[in-house]
Enzyme design. Structure first.
Site, mmCIF file in Angstrom:
data_model
loop_
_atom_site.group_PDB
_atom_site.id
_atom_site.type_symbol
_atom_site.label_atom_id
_atom_site.label_comp_id
_atom_site.label_asym_id
_atom_site.label_seq_id
_atom_site.Cartn_x
_atom_site.Cartn_y
_atom_site.Cartn_z
ATOM 1 N N CYS A 82 -5.653 1.143 11.639
ATOM 2 C CA CYS A 82 -5.189 0.642 12.950
ATOM 3 C C CYS A 82 -3.911 1.292 13.445
ATOM 4 O O CYS A 82 -3.414 0.939 14.512
ATOM 5 C CB CYS A 82 -5.017 -0.871 12.891
ATOM 6 S SG CYS A 82 -3.625 -1.424 11.865
ATOM 7 N N CYS A 150 2.458 1.043 -4.568
ATOM 8 C CA CYS A 150 1.568 2.134 -4.958
ATOM 9 C C CYS A 150 0.370 2.113 -4.006
ATOM 10 O O CYS A 150 -0.514 1.262 -4.127
ATOM 11 C CB CYS A 150 1.142 1.927 -6.406
ATOM 12 S SG CYS A 150 0.238 3.304 -7.098
#
Length: 161
Positions: A82, A150
């Protein structure tokens, strides 16, 4: 008298039965904000197959395969689904894990939930706007936060400054 092997076996079986629900528990998919509640078909049109697997199915790309792991320019890492800005390049560091890592997200950019996909609790990170799976956060990062966000490179896009 109960033999030791039977006692230990019974304890192990009991622990497995009690812990089994956690092994198979799935965290609820985060809700997307209005305007980003797309159908699977719409997401598949919008994303590459790898991006779809990572963002929509919570897959993990192979370590050391994303060029974003080595990205060193100034800029912003955004959601590949998005385009919401998620991380500043100022918070990126080389964790040596093979995935782009950051010590802090941009304010209000992410949400978290708990997943048990590996049989134990981990903190999953997802995009606040579209609900896409980004990766996980761990408590082994550098100062000042001590966090290691991560992230899957396939879940991100880079916008140079």
């Amino acid at each position: 008298m109960i033999e030791r092997r039977y006692l230990l076996g019974g304890l192990a079986l009991g622990g497995a039965i009690i812990g089994a629900p956690m092994l198979f528990a799935k965290s609820a998919r985060p809700k997307a904000q209005a305007g980003w509640q797309l159908s699977d078909a719409e997401w598949k049109k919008r994303l590459s197959p790898l991006q779809y697997r990572v963002l929509r199915e919570a897959a993990t790309e192979r370590a050391f395969t994303s060029p974003l792991d080595k990205e060193k320019r100034a800029g912003t890492f955004v959601c590949a689904g998005c385009a919401l800005p998620l991380y500043s390049s100022k918070t990126k560091f080389d964790s040596g894990t093979g995935w782009p890592s950051f010590w802090a997200p941009l304010g209000g950019a992410i949400g978290t939930s708990t997943d048990y996909d590996l049989g134990y609790a981990r903190t999953e990170v997802h995009c606040r706007r579209c609900g896409g799976h980004l990766g996980h956060v761990f408590n082994d990062g550098p100062k000042p936060t001590g966090k290691r966000y991560c992230m899957n490179g396939a879940a991100l896009a880079f916008r140079a400054a």
